[in-house]
Structures are given as structure tokens and as C-alpha cells.
Motif scaffolding. Structure first.
Motif, PDB file in Angstrom:
ATOM      1  N   GLY A 201      -6.240  58.825 -18.030  1.00  0.00           N
ATOM      2  CA  GLY A 201      -6.102  58.443 -16.626  1.00  0.00           C
ATOM      3  C   GLY A 201      -4.965  57.491 -16.368  1.00  0.00           C
ATOM      4  O   GLY A 201      -4.853  56.940 -15.267  1.00  0.00           O
ATOM      5  N   ALA A 202      -4.086  57.288 -17.349  1.00  0.00           N
ATOM      6  CA  ALA A 202      -3.034  56.279 -17.223  1.00  0.00           C
ATOM      7  C   ALA A 202      -2.078  56.548 -16.074  1.00  0.00           C
ATOM      8  O   ALA A 202      -1.612  55.614 -15.420  1.00  0.00           O
ATOM      9  N   ARG A 203      -1.765  57.815 -15.809  1.00  0.00           N
ATOM     10  CA  ARG A 203      -0.812  58.091 -14.727  1.00  0.00           C
ATOM     11  C   ARG A 203      -1.321  57.554 -13.396  1.00  0.00           C
ATOM     12  O   ARG A 203      -0.581  56.892 -12.652  1.00  0.00           O
ATOM     13  N   GLU A 204      -2.584  57.794 -13.095  1.00  0.00           N
ATOM     14  CA  GLU A 204      -3.146  57.296 -11.844  1.00  0.00           C
ATOM     15  C   GLU A 204      -3.307  55.782 -11.880  1.00  0.00           C
ATOM     16  O   GLU A 204      -3.032  55.099 -10.899  1.00  0.00           O
ATOM     17  N   SER A 205      -3.770  55.261 -13.000  1.00  0.00           N
ATOM     18  CA  SER A 205      -3.968  53.821 -13.108  1.00  0.00           C
ATOM     19  C   SER A 205      -2.666  53.069 -12.921  1.00  0.00           C
ATOM     20  O   SER A 205      -2.647  51.965 -12.362  1.00  0.00           O
ATOM     21  N   LEU A 206      -1.560  53.651 -13.394  1.00  0.00           N
ATOM     22  CA  LEU A 206      -0.264  52.970 -13.348  1.00  0.00           C
ATOM     23  C   LEU A 206       0.582  53.385 -12.149  1.00  0.00           C
ATOM     24  O   LEU A 206       1.751  53.008 -12.058  1.00  0.00           O
ATOM     25  N   ASN A 233       8.764  57.196 -17.473  1.00  0.00           N
ATOM     26  CA  ASN A 233       9.323  58.529 -17.267  1.00  0.00           C
ATOM     27  C   ASN A 233      10.813  58.421 -16.980  1.00  0.00           C
ATOM     28  O   ASN A 233      11.356  57.329 -16.837  1.00  0.00           O
ATOM     29  N   SER A 234      11.497  59.575 -16.897  1.00  0.00           N
ATOM     30  CA  SER A 234      12.952  59.583 -16.730  1.00  0.00           C
ATOM     31  C   SER A 234      13.387  59.191 -15.335  1.00  0.00           C
ATOM     32  O   SER A 234      14.579  59.007 -15.083  1.00  0.00           O
ATOM     33  N   ASP A 235      12.439  59.062 -14.396  1.00  0.00           N
ATOM     34  CA  ASP A 235      12.760  58.608 -13.047  1.00  0.00           C
ATOM     35  C   ASP A 235      12.686  57.086 -12.926  1.00  0.00           C
ATOM     36  O   ASP A 235      12.650  56.536 -11.826  1.00  0.00           O
ATOM     37  N   LYS A 236      12.642  56.417 -14.071  1.00  0.00           N
ATOM     38  CA  LYS A 236      12.646  54.952 -14.135  1.00  0.00           C
ATOM     39  C   LYS A 236      11.363  54.323 -13.610  1.00  0.00           C
ATOM     40  O   LYS A 236      11.351  53.176 -13.160  1.00  0.00           O
ATOM     41  N   GLU A 237      10.263  55.076 -13.671  1.00  0.00           N
ATOM     42  CA  GLU A 237       8.955  54.504 -13.393  1.00  0.00           C
ATOM     43  C   GLU A 237       8.343  54.065 -14.713  1.00  0.00           C
ATOM     44  O   GLU A 237       8.451  54.766 -15.728  1.00  0.00           O
ATOM     45  N   SER A 238       7.719  52.902 -14.716  1.00  0.00           N
ATOM     46  CA  SER A 238       7.067  52.426 -15.933  1.00  0.00           C
ATOM     47  C   SER A 238       5.912  51.512 -15.568  1.00  0.00           C
ATOM     48  O   SER A 238       5.863  50.945 -14.472  1.00  0.00           O
ATOM     49  N   GLY A 239       4.981  51.375 -16.498  1.00  0.00           N
ATOM     50  CA  GLY A 239       3.839  50.493 -16.294  1.00  0.00           C
ATOM     51  C   GLY A 239       3.097  50.312 -17.595  1.00  0.00           C
ATOM     52  O   GLY A 239       3.370  50.989 -18.585  1.00  0.00           O
ATOM     53  N   ASN A 240       2.173  49.375 -17.599  1.00  0.00           N
ATOM     54  CA  ASN A 240       1.381  49.162 -18.805  1.00  0.00           C
ATOM     55  C   ASN A 240       0.011  48.619 -18.429  1.00  0.00           C
ATOM     56  O   ASN A 240      -0.190  48.084 -17.327  1.00  0.00           O
ATOM     57  N   LEU A 241      -0.915  48.774 -19.352  1.00  0.00           N
ATOM     58  CA  LEU A 241      -2.269  48.271 -19.139  1.00  0.00           C
ATOM     59  C   LEU A 241      -2.878  47.893 -20.478  1.00  0.00           C
ATOM     60  O   LEU A 241      -2.413  48.316 -21.533  1.00  0.00           O
ATOM     61  N   ALA A 242      -3.896  47.062 -20.423  1.00  0.00           N
ATOM     62  CA  ALA A 242      -4.588  46.631 -21.638  1.00  0.00           C
ATOM     63  C   ALA A 242      -6.082  46.585 -21.366  1.00  0.00           C
ATOM     64  O   ALA A 242      -6.520  46.286 -20.245  1.00  0.00           O
ATOM     65  N   PHE A 243      -6.866  46.883 -22.398  1.00  0.00           N
ATOM     66  CA  PHE A 243      -8.318  46.837 -22.281  1.00  0.00           C
ATOM     67  C   PHE A 243      -8.907  46.458 -23.625  1.00  0.00           C
ATOM     68  O   PHE A 243      -8.232  46.513 -24.659  1.00  0.00           O
ATOM     69  N   ASP A 244     -10.164  46.021 -23.630  1.00  0.00           N
ATOM     70  CA  ASP A 244     -10.778  45.579 -24.873  1.00  0.00           C
ATOM     71  C   ASP A 244     -11.422  46.759 -25.602  1.00  0.00           C
ATOM     72  O   ASP A 244     -11.479  47.869 -25.067  1.00  0.00           O
ATOM     73  N   PRO A 245     -11.890  46.565 -26.826  1.00  0.00           N
ATOM     74  CA  PRO A 245     -12.463  47.677 -27.593  1.00  0.00           C
ATOM     75  C   PRO A 245     -13.647  48.372 -26.936  1.00  0.00           C
ATOM     76  O   PRO A 245     -13.937  49.523 -27.247  1.00  0.00           O
ATOM     77  N   ALA A 246     -14.330  47.670 -26.021  1.00  0.00           N
ATOM     78  CA  ALA A 246     -15.461  48.278 -25.324  1.00  0.00           C
ATOM     79  C   ALA A 246     -15.039  49.080 -24.103  1.00  0.00           C
ATOM     80  O   ALA A 246     -15.871  49.708 -23.447  1.00  0.00           O
ATOM     81  N   ARG A 251      -5.962  43.851 -18.087  1.00  0.00           N
ATOM     82  CA  ARG A 251      -4.883  43.706 -17.119  1.00  0.00           C
ATOM     83  C   ARG A 251      -4.242  45.073 -16.894  1.00  0.00           C
ATOM     84  O   ARG A 251      -4.277  45.940 -17.758  1.00  0.00           O
ATOM     85  N   VAL A 252      -3.669  45.232 -15.701  1.00  0.00           N
ATOM     86  CA  VAL A 252      -2.958  46.453 -15.356  1.00  0.00           C
ATOM     87  C   VAL A 252      -1.700  46.064 -14.619  1.00  0.00           C
ATOM     88  O   VAL A 252      -1.734  45.292 -13.664  1.00  0.00           O
ATOM     89  N   MET A 253      -0.565  46.583 -15.071  1.00  0.00           N
ATOM     90  CA  MET A 253       0.727  46.350 -14.421  1.00  0.00           C
ATOM     91  C   MET A 253       1.257  47.707 -13.973  1.00  0.00           C
ATOM     92  O   MET A 253       2.021  48.359 -14.692  1.00  0.00           O
ATOM     93  N   PRO A 254       0.868  48.164 -12.781  1.00  0.00           N
ATOM     94  CA  PRO A 254       1.284  49.489 -12.323  1.00  0.00           C
ATOM     95  C   PRO A 254       2.739  49.492 -11.840  1.00  0.00           C
ATOM     96  O   PRO A 254       3.311  48.429 -11.548  1.00  0.00           O
ATOM     97  N   PHE A 255       3.314  50.668 -11.770  1.00  0.00           N
ATOM     98  CA  PHE A 255       4.659  50.797 -11.230  1.00  0.00           C
ATOM     99  C   PHE A 255       4.640  50.510  -9.739  1.00  0.00           C
ATOM    100  O   PHE A 255       3.740  50.927  -9.021  1.00  0.00           O
TER     101      PHE A 255
END
Length: 258
Positions: A201-206, A233-246, A251-255
Motif C-alpha cells: 500500500g506504499a503508493r497510496e500511503s506516500l 519514481n522517474s517523475d521526481k516523486e518520492s516519499g518514505n515511511l517507517a513502522f514497528d515490527p508489529a 512516521r510517514v513522509m508522503p510526496f
């Protein structure tokens, strides 16, 4: 009918508190992709409520959904994990299994970035170094890299490469100094079902139009172990997210543009 019976059992488990919203949604997606009665039974074997799902003809040892996934299309689940405004929260409704269309991942074939590979990596690590506790695990297209203390030398960090089911010996030329309190993560504690859902689900989350490439890292941090996903992606969109083992978002840093 078998899928509907499985989904009904999962719905009951959600209603009586055996499953969280997230776990329920992940198992619903797996039920959509199930190819055999055994796959469906694997999704409900740990639940306490009764089911109308027909029994299997011959008794077999049921596999965990992640283990089942390693040999089938279930390996990379597509569970959309939306980010609502600036709040890091998960919102899932009750999903029906009536759709005949199999969900397609926005990320394509996962290969070594499929979280199910962690099951095999844990087994290989225990044979190689006697533990599943490491400093870091990075999943890449064609291999994985594990950073851990050198055997018997906790002040020295070394890297192992995992490929084709084998962990290579570390190369001492690429070792480095390691702090005595280096944060670590026990890979055996990671909920791989939830991890796969979050990555799928990363594309939607980000908030990205598509994902061309991404990386996945399991590592320790000063605030505890976490899984980190970075995408672009090649259109210069980027983002990142982190979650715990559970599977709880940290945190979420969407584009965003502008």
C-alpha cells in the motif's frame, strides 16, 4: 462459496476482538488470492470461532499464511494503507470477498523485496550465526544484505550477503567499528503479514502516482526496532515511511508539491 465462508469467519474474528482492523484487512486480501482450500484454512487456523469452510479431504499440516505465500502469488499482498491528512493512522472497513478480480500490486514482482523472504533469511541466519538478532537487514532486487556483530567480536560489524537461500561468509575488508550499544532488531519478531500489506500500500500511503523503485530496511534505532520503506519514481516523486515490527506506523513522509 469457500472464499465467502472464510471471509465470514474473519469478519466474526474482527467483531469479537481476535483480529485488529489491519490484520483482518490483510487476511481478507490473502483470501482473495487463495488458490486452494489449504490456503484458506491457513488464514483461519489460529482463530477460536467456528467456520462453515469445508474441511480438507486429507489432514495436512497447515502452513502460516507467510509460509504459504513463499510458493504462490500470495507472497506479495496488496492491502492499501491510506494516509488520512497529516495523521498517521490506518482506516480499514469490512471487505467482502465477492470480487473475482485478483488485486494487482502497484510495485510489480517483489522478488527479494517480498517480506516473505525474511522467513528463509531467519532460518539461514540461525544456521550461520546462531541468532535472528541483527543490526540491519536490507532487501534489494536480487539479494539481501545483513549487518551484524562479527561472531565473538561485538565491537566489529560485518556484512553478509543472502542470495539463492545461502548466506555468504563476510568479507573482512568491508568490516567496520561497532558501538557497544548498537540498536538491533530481532527479525523473528516482525509481523510479515502486516509488513507485506504496508509495502503493497506504499503508493497510496506516500501520495505517489506510481512507484518505480523502492528499498526496504529492517533495523534497530534509538527508539526501538523499525522497518523503513523509501520509494521514488522517474517523475521526481518520492516519499518514505517507517513502522514497528508489529505493523504500527511510526512516521510517514508522503510526496507533496507546493
Amino acid at each position: 462459496m469457500d472464499r465467502s465462508d472464510t471471509c465470514a469467519t474473519l469478519d466474526e474474528a474482527l467483531a469479537d476482538g481476535q483480529l485488529s482492523d489491519f490484520e483482518h484487512a490483510a487476511r481478507i486480501e490473502l483470501a482473495k488470492e487463495a488458490e486452494t482450500i489449504a490456503d484458506l484454512h491457513a488464514l483461519i487456523e489460529d482463530l477460536q470461532n467456528d467456520t462453515d469452510l469445508q474441511p480438507m479431504a486429507d489432514p495436512i499440516e497447515l502452513a502460516h499464511p507467510i509460509a504459504t505465500a513463499k510458493g504462490s502469488r500470495l507472497g506479495f499482498m496488496t492491502v492499501a494503507v491510506p494516509v488520512v491528512a497529516a495523521m498517521v493512522a490506518l482506516t480499514f472497513g469490512i471487505r467482502a470477498c465477492s470480487s473475482s478480480e485478483a488485486p494487482v500490486s502497484d510495485l510489480g514482482e517483489a522478488r527479494y523485496q517480498n517480506p516473505a523472504i525474511v522467513v528463509d533469511i531467519v532460518d539461514a541466519l540461525r544456521q550461520k550465526i546462531g541468532t535472528s538478532v541483527v543490526d540491519r537487514l536490507g532487501l534489494y532486487d536480487n539479494y539481501a544484505v545483513i549487518s551484524a556483530p562479527a561472531p565473538g567480536l561485538p565491537q566489529k560489524q560485518v556484512s553478509y550477503t543472502y542470495r539463492d537461500g545461502v548466506i555468504d561468509d563476510y568479507d573482512d575488508n568491508f568490516s567496520s567499528t561497532r558501538d557497544f550499544d548498537e540498536p538491533q532488531i530481532d527479525l523473528a519478531t516482525v509481523d510479515l503479514t502486516k509488513t507485506a500489506g504496508i509495502i503493497a500500500g506504499a503508493r497510496e500511503s506516500l501520495n505517489m502516482s506510481r512507484i518505480d523503485s523502492y528499498s526496504v530496511s529492517f533495523h534497530g534505532s534509538d527508539n526501538g526496532p523499525e522497518i523503513y520503506v523509501s520509494a521514488e519514481n522517474s517523475d521526481k516523486e518520492s516519499g518514505n515511511l517507517a513502522f514497528d515490527p508489529a505493523g504500527n506506523f511510526l512516521r510517514v513522509m508522503p510526496f507533496s508539491f507546493g
